[in-house]
Scaffold this active site. Structure first.
Site, mmCIF file in Angstrom:
data_model
loop_
_atom_site.group_PDB
_atom_site.id
_atom_site.type_symbol
_atom_site.label_atom_id
_atom_site.label_comp_id
_atom_site.label_asym_id
_atom_site.label_seq_id
_atom_site.Cartn_x
_atom_site.Cartn_y
_atom_site.Cartn_z
ATOM 1 N N ASP A 11 1.049 -1.108 -0.032
ATOM 2 C CA ASP A 11 0.112 0.061 -0.021
ATOM 3 C C ASP A 11 0.849 1.204 -0.015
ATOM 4 O O ASP A 11 0.835 2.092 0.825
ATOM 5 C CB ASP A 11 -0.832 -0.016 1.386
ATOM 6 C CG ASP A 11 -0.386 0.052 2.391
ATOM 7 O OD1 ASP A 11 -0.879 0.725 3.487
ATOM 8 O OD2 ASP A 11 1.086 -0.633 2.373
ATOM 9 N N ASP A 16 6.703 1.231 1.837
ATOM 10 C CA ASP A 16 6.524 0.331 0.704
ATOM 11 C C ASP A 16 7.243 0.489 -0.463
ATOM 12 O O ASP A 16 7.754 -0.559 -1.141
ATOM 13 C CB ASP A 16 4.947 0.208 0.211
ATOM 14 C CG ASP A 16 3.904 -0.012 1.753
ATOM 15 O OD1 ASP A 16 3.673 0.919 2.078
ATOM 16 O OD2 ASP A 16 3.381 -0.927 1.673
ATOM 17 N N ASN A 41 -2.560 2.829 3.504
ATOM 18 C CA ASN A 41 -1.908 4.430 3.717
ATOM 19 C C ASN A 41 -2.810 5.454 3.202
ATOM 20 O O ASN A 41 -3.195 6.355 3.493
ATOM 21 C CB ASN A 41 -0.603 4.338 3.318
ATOM 22 C CG ASN A 41 0.409 3.702 4.298
ATOM 23 O OD1 ASN A 41 0.376 3.471 5.311
ATOM 24 N ND2 ASN A 41 1.437 2.717 3.528
ATOM 25 N N THR A 127 2.968 -6.130 2.796
ATOM 26 C CA THR A 127 3.503 -5.001 3.612
ATOM 27 C C THR A 127 2.355 -3.793 3.619
ATOM 28 O O THR A 127 2.733 -2.749 4.318
ATOM 29 C CB THR A 127 4.773 -4.079 2.630
ATOM 30 O OG1 THR A 127 4.162 -3.747 1.587
ATOM 31 C CG2 THR A 127 5.789 -5.167 2.441
ATOM 32 N N PHE A 169 -0.850 -0.160 12.426
ATOM 33 C CA PHE A 169 -1.917 0.077 11.623
ATOM 34 C C PHE A 169 -2.017 -0.815 10.472
ATOM 35 O O PHE A 169 -3.549 -1.018 10.255
ATOM 36 C CB PHE A 169 -0.888 1.341 10.747
ATOM 37 C CG PHE A 169 -1.949 1.800 9.360
ATOM 38 C CD1 PHE A 169 -1.836 1.532 8.135
ATOM 39 C CD2 PHE A 169 -2.932 2.728 9.508
ATOM 40 C CE1 PHE A 169 -2.439 1.923 7.053
ATOM 41 C CE2 PHE A 169 -3.691 3.037 8.587
ATOM 42 C CZ PHE A 169 -3.527 2.812 7.307
ATOM 43 N N ASN A 170 -1.395 -1.759 9.845
ATOM 44 C CA ASN A 170 -1.713 -2.835 8.811
ATOM 45 C C ASN A 170 -2.881 -3.523 9.452
ATOM 46 O O ASN A 170 -3.581 -4.186 8.853
ATOM 47 C CB ASN A 170 -0.505 -3.592 8.559
ATOM 48 C CG ASN A 170 0.242 -2.543 7.616
ATOM 49 O OD1 ASN A 170 -0.210 -1.584 6.995
ATOM 50 N ND2 ASN A 170 1.588 -3.201 7.259
ATOM 51 N N HIS A 243 9.666 0.465 7.993
ATOM 52 C CA HIS A 243 9.122 -0.712 8.480
ATOM 53 C C HIS A 243 8.935 -1.886 7.292
ATOM 54 O O HIS A 243 9.556 -2.926 7.533
ATOM 55 C CB HIS A 243 7.477 -0.577 8.640
ATOM 56 C CG HIS A 243 7.187 0.672 9.489
ATOM 57 N ND1 HIS A 243 7.147 0.009 10.872
ATOM 58 C CD2 HIS A 243 6.713 1.969 9.389
ATOM 59 C CE1 HIS A 243 6.842 1.432 11.524
ATOM 60 N NE2 HIS A 243 6.596 2.436 10.660
ATOM 61 N N ASP A 244 8.470 -1.681 5.995
ATOM 62 C CA ASP A 244 8.201 -2.532 4.996
ATOM 63 C C ASP A 244 9.553 -3.309 4.468
ATOM 64 O O ASP A 244 9.437 -4.355 4.097
ATOM 65 C CB ASP A 244 7.502 -1.981 3.925
ATOM 66 C CG ASP A 244 6.024 -1.645 4.601
ATOM 67 O OD1 ASP A 244 5.313 -0.804 3.983
ATOM 68 O OD2 ASP A 244 5.530 -2.219 5.561
HETATM 69 O O1 RIB Z 1 2.399 0.522 10.655
HETATM 70 C C1 RIB Z 1 3.454 0.545 9.678
HETATM 71 C C2 RIB Z 1 2.736 -0.054 8.261
HETATM 72 O O2 RIB Z 1 1.684 0.701 8.200
HETATM 73 C C3 RIB Z 1 3.645 0.221 7.193
HETATM 74 O O3 RIB Z 1 3.571 -1.137 6.381
HETATM 75 C C4 RIB Z 1 3.336 1.303 6.412
HETATM 76 O O4 RIB Z 1 3.398 1.319 5.341
HETATM 77 C C5 RIB Z 1 1.914 1.416 6.769
HETATM 78 O O5 RIB Z 1 1.165 0.526 5.912
HETATM 79 CA CA CA Z 2 2.796 -0.479 3.947
#
Ligand code: RIB
Ligand code: CA
Length: 315
Positions: A11, A16, A41, A127, A169-170, A243-244
């Site tokens: 996303d 990403d 996102n 991701t 979040f994801n 993160h990703d």
């Molecule tokens: O919490 C971080 C994640 O949420 C990452 O994948 C970022 O791109 C968002 O999607």
């Molecule tokens: Ca992401």
């Protein structure tokens, strides 16, 4: 070495995008069968556009990009423009990409690819919210046989939540999808905030990336220069958690990470803790060990890998 076939489900989102660049820079190890996009996102029409932009920037207009689910399985959509900007990839100038959007829906692509694949052959790299993958499993449960492993970014244990006090979040966006994927029965390497918060894009590291001096590295440095603003202010740390790219980095250099087999379960009902991932790191329950939970990473080694791979793109 035979490159391992992968589907990256994302996303974009600046982080990403960097994960996509890292994968595209590694054709000897990773054979990207397709990039599937999902609402996360930012809404789907932007995540699919952003993924196609990254293919253009990396000179990979050949990669098939698919648009997938525009909302979670059950919940109403939530987005994260406050972190990623209204484009989802603030920090680079947006343009209409040449890389085409495939006609097929991402879920159809995932189903058709996995059903036709040799057993245990395809690596999935989600991701973003795992809606597309869960929808594929729900539509055709036999797809699971084709999955070799899933390397996901999502969840949190000691780190607590980022979008809510208790949820990453994801997983918060689509907890129902996360539960389907975490319990699909295939090997899962779970990169949560506990490990992604150890790889901060500090000023020095962004400068190293900018010094690489090609279009992909410039785009990466530009995106990271925007992406870190929110987290730096929120956590008081310098730089944002990258993160990703931890998912792709694990595929390339698993030795950079420490993981432990344990159970991860997802809260789907409580409004207060919706999306919380209960990681049974100390095995205090008899819940099945369904993931390899990443809890440590060699951050300098991670950035050495990222800089080395970004430098592989032509100037
Ligand atoms: O919490 C971080 C994640 O949420 C990452 O994948 C970022 O791109 C968002 O999607
Ligand atoms: Ca992401």
């Amino acid at each position: 070495m035979v490159a391992s076939p992968v589907i990256i489900d994302c996303d974009p989102g600046q982080d990403d995008a960097v994960a996509l660049f890292l994968a595209m820079a590694s054709p000897d190890e990773l054979d990207i069968l397709g990039i599937t996009t999902v609402a996360g996102n930012v809404p789907l029409e932007l995540t699919q556009r952003n993924a196609r932009m990254m293919c253009d920037i990396a000179g990979r207009k050949d990669l098939p990009v698919f648009a997938g689910c525009e909302r979670p399985l059950v919940r109403a959509p939530i987005t994260a423009e406050y972190i990623h900007g209204n484009t989802g990839i603030d920090g680079v100038d947006v343009f209409e990409p040449v890389t085409p959007l495939q006609d097929d829906h991402a879920v159809s692509f995932i189903v058709e690819t996995l059903v036709d694949a040799e057993p245990d052959s395809i690596t999935l790299v989600p991701t973003g919210p795992m809606t597309n993958i869960a929808a594929a499993i729900g539509r055709s449960p036999e797809v699971v046989k084709g999955i070799r492993q899933i390397v996901s970014m999502g969840g949190a244990m000691r780190e607590g939540g980022n979008r809510s006090p208790s949820a990453e979040f994801n997983i918060l966006v689509d907890p129902h999808a996360a539960e389907v994927v975490y319990n699909c029965g295939k090997p899962i390497i779970a990169m949560g905030l506990d490990v992604t918060h150890q790889v901060l894009s500090t000023r020095e590291r962004v400068a190293r990336i900018r010094d690489v001096g090609n279009d992909v590295a410039d785009a990466t440095a530009g995106m990271l220069s925007f992406f870190h603003r929110y987290d730096t202010k929120k956590y008081g740390s310098e730089g944002a958690p990258l993160h990703d790219p931890c998912t792709v980095a694990w595929l390339l250099r698993p030795d950079l990470f420490a993981t432990k087999r344990c159970n991860i379960s997802v809260e789907k009902d409580s409004e207060l803790t919706l999306g919380h991932t209960a990681v049974d790191f100390w095995h205090v329950t008899d819940r099945p060990h369904n993931v390899d939970w990443a809890y440590e990473v060699d951050a300098d080694g991670f950035y050495d890998l990222l800089v080395e791979r970004l430098a592989r793109f032509g100037s």
